[in-house]
Write a protein that holds these residues in place. Sequence first.
Motif, PDB file in Angstrom:
ATOM      1  N   SER A  31      41.221  58.191  30.223  1.00 29.84           N
ATOM      2  CA  SER A  31      39.668  58.295  29.974  1.00 29.84           C
ATOM      3  C   SER A  31      39.077  57.411  31.169  1.00 29.84           C
ATOM      4  O   SER A  31      37.672  57.571  31.471  1.00 29.84           O
ATOM      5  CB  SER A  31      39.127  58.303  28.587  1.00 29.84           C
ATOM      6  N   ARG A  32      39.733  56.610  31.591  1.00 28.67           N
ATOM      7  CA  ARG A  32      39.277  55.645  32.469  1.00 28.67           C
ATOM      8  C   ARG A  32      39.205  56.284  34.094  1.00 28.67           C
ATOM      9  O   ARG A  32      39.887  56.852  34.243  1.00 28.67           O
ATOM     10  CB  ARG A  32      40.087  54.431  32.758  1.00 28.67           C
ATOM     11  N   VAL A  33      37.947  56.079  34.595  1.00 26.77           N
ATOM     12  CA  VAL A  33      37.740  56.909  35.864  1.00 26.77           C
ATOM     13  C   VAL A  33      38.140  56.007  36.970  1.00 26.77           C
ATOM     14  O   VAL A  33      37.567  54.648  37.137  1.00 26.77           O
ATOM     15  CB  VAL A  33      36.241  57.334  36.235  1.00 26.77           C
ATOM     16  N   PHE A  34      39.008  56.219  37.896  1.00 25.95           N
ATOM     17  CA  PHE A  34      39.455  55.388  39.107  1.00 25.95           C
ATOM     18  C   PHE A  34      38.845  55.969  40.358  1.00 25.95           C
ATOM     19  O   PHE A  34      39.118  57.206  40.549  1.00 25.95           O
ATOM     20  CB  PHE A  34      41.172  55.473  39.112  1.00 25.95           C
ATOM     21  N   SER A  35      38.390  55.283  41.033  1.00 20.99           N
ATOM     22  CA  SER A  35      37.906  55.562  42.387  1.00 20.99           C
ATOM     23  C   SER A  35      39.217  55.717  43.284  1.00 20.99           C
ATOM     24  O   SER A  35      40.322  55.205  43.001  1.00 20.99           O
ATOM     25  CB  SER A  35      37.058  54.680  43.092  1.00 20.99           C
ATOM     26  N   ARG A  36      38.923  56.622  44.397  1.00 21.58           N
ATOM     27  CA  ARG A  36      40.117  56.884  45.303  1.00 21.58           C
ATOM     28  C   ARG A  36      40.636  55.684  45.829  1.00 21.58           C
ATOM     29  O   ARG A  36      41.657  55.213  46.095  1.00 21.58           O
ATOM     30  CB  ARG A  36      39.552  57.839  46.496  1.00 21.58           C
ATOM     31  N   GLU A  37      39.517  54.567  46.354  1.00 20.79           N
ATOM     32  CA  GLU A  37      39.915  53.253  46.727  1.00 20.79           C
ATOM     33  C   GLU A  37      40.761  52.405  45.584  1.00 20.79           C
ATOM     34  O   GLU A  37      41.768  51.779  46.241  1.00 20.79           O
ATOM     35  CB  GLU A  37      38.452  52.514  47.197  1.00 20.79           C
ATOM     36  N   GLN A  38      40.437  52.478  44.526  1.00 17.54           N
ATOM     37  CA  GLN A  38      41.105  51.697  43.557  1.00 17.54           C
ATOM     38  C   GLN A  38      42.519  52.414  43.345  1.00 17.54           C
ATOM     39  O   GLN A  38      43.464  51.534  43.428  1.00 17.54           O
ATOM     40  CB  GLN A  38      40.494  51.759  42.217  1.00 17.54           C
ATOM     41  N   LEU A  39      42.710  53.646  43.414  1.00 16.97           N
ATOM     42  CA  LEU A  39      43.920  53.962  43.320  1.00 16.97           C
ATOM     43  C   LEU A  39      44.892  53.965  44.526  1.00 16.97           C
ATOM     44  O   LEU A  39      46.078  53.690  44.552  1.00 16.97           O
ATOM     45  CB  LEU A  39      43.979  55.866  43.141  1.00 16.97           C
ATOM     46  N   LEU A  40      44.214  53.903  45.779  1.00 18.22           N
ATOM     47  CA  LEU A  40      44.771  53.594  47.116  1.00 18.22           C
ATOM     48  C   LEU A  40      45.442  52.205  47.109  1.00 18.22           C
ATOM     49  O   LEU A  40      46.450  51.981  47.442  1.00 18.22           O
ATOM     50  CB  LEU A  40      43.753  54.077  48.349  1.00 18.22           C
ATOM     51  N   SER A  41      44.530  51.335  46.657  1.00 17.22           N
ATOM     52  CA  SER A  41      44.884  49.841  46.646  1.00 17.22           C
ATOM     53  C   SER A  41      46.266  49.689  45.635  1.00 17.22           C
ATOM     54  O   SER A  41      46.977  48.796  45.937  1.00 17.22           O
ATOM     55  CB  SER A  41      43.511  48.865  46.197  1.00 17.22           C
ATOM     56  N   ALA A  42      45.743  50.057  44.368  1.00 16.54           N
ATOM     57  CA  ALA A  42      46.912  49.839  43.291  1.00 16.54           C
ATOM     58  C   ALA A  42      48.178  50.610  43.577  1.00 16.54           C
ATOM     59  O   ALA A  42      49.228  49.684  43.241  1.00 16.54           O
ATOM     60  CB  ALA A  42      46.319  50.492  41.971  1.00 16.54           C
ATOM     61  N   VAL A  43      48.308  51.660  44.322  1.00 15.66           N
ATOM     62  CA  VAL A  43      49.608  52.266  44.328  1.00 15.66           C
ATOM     63  C   VAL A  43      50.061  52.169  45.935  1.00 15.66           C
ATOM     64  O   VAL A  43      51.493  51.988  45.977  1.00 15.66           O
ATOM     65  CB  VAL A  43      49.460  53.724  44.148  1.00 15.66           C
ATOM     66  N   TRP A  44      49.505  52.106  47.059  1.00  9.93           N
ATOM     67  CA  TRP A  44      49.937  51.901  48.370  1.00  9.93           C
ATOM     68  C   TRP A  44      49.742  50.369  48.700  1.00  9.93           C
ATOM     69  O   TRP A  44      50.246  50.159  49.704  1.00  9.93           O
ATOM     70  CB  TRP A  44      49.055  52.712  49.269  1.00  9.93           C
ATOM     71  N   GLY A  45      48.796  49.582  47.931  1.00  8.40           N
ATOM     72  CA  GLY A  45      48.835  48.359  48.280  1.00  8.40           C
ATOM     73  C   GLY A  45      47.640  48.077  49.271  1.00  8.40           C
ATOM     74  O   GLY A  45      46.942  48.827  50.001  1.00  8.40           O
ATOM     75  N   ALA A  46      46.951  46.782  49.161  1.00  8.92           N
ATOM     76  CA  ALA A  46      45.670  46.434  49.618  1.00  8.92           C
ATOM     77  C   ALA A  46      45.672  46.523  50.904  1.00  8.92           C
ATOM     78  O   ALA A  46      44.649  46.629  51.771  1.00  8.92           O
ATOM     79  CB  ALA A  46      45.303  45.012  49.347  1.00  8.92           C
ATOM     80  N   ASN A  47      46.765  46.246  51.686  1.00  6.92           N
ATOM     81  CA  ASN A  47      46.956  46.220  53.322  1.00  6.92           C
ATOM     82  C   ASN A  47      47.307  47.643  53.895  1.00  6.92           C
ATOM     83  O   ASN A  47      47.575  47.885  54.886  1.00  6.92           O
ATOM     84  CB  ASN A  47      47.942  45.438  53.714  1.00  6.92           C
TER      85      ASN A  47
END
Length: 225
Positions: free
Chosen positions: A168-184
């Motif tokens: 039920s938590r909404v993740f933004s695309r930016e949050q998913l990108l950072s969490a899975v692919w890394g901040a860099n």
Amino acid sequence: MIFCVEDDKEILGLMLYALNAAGYEAEGFADGAGLWAALEQKKPRLIMLDIMLPGEDGISILKKLRDRGDTGDIPVIMATAKGTEYDKVMGLDLGADDYLAKPFGMMEMISRVRAVLRRTAPNETQRQLRAGELVMDRARHTVQVAGTEVRLTLKEYELLQLLLESPSRVFSREQLLSAVWGANFLGETRTVDVHIGTLRTKLGSAGALIETVRGVGYRLGVRHE
């Protein structure tokens, strides 16, 4: 699977032989580059990491492992020939789960591996994440829908795990990108959309559980049981 990072071929060979003899699958790498490449393909149960390595040293590798969302929870046992208190404290402060001082015996290594795996293994409740007929077994790294296993890529699996862990938590695309692919990661948020699309297709009827929140991102639409 256990990953061993050790630049001494003889020591690495002994480590892999001992782990295999003890019933563990194991792969060896001579440096950090080999480890990072392997981590793109699969996630091990544990990493044996030497501090003194060519190129990127073990302390730097450990810090990156702990900073990344997809590797932060992998148990790590550090090893070094230095035997200095500073290396031990530095490694443990950065999140190493145990420490082996060289030269160490193979029986001692196996004992430490077993102890760390016992401490870090999720219990039955934590091991499985559920949403309707969708079941993720984190210990076995498998996903099933209505009892049928679904083959996912590493990134698809990590996306699904993140959503299942916070229903039920909404993740933004930016949050998913950072969490899975890394901040860099230098790619675009469209990468997330493409992976969500293929993930939904592979999950079949359970793919509808992943809801699009228009203008924001994605969420898992029901709570896991």
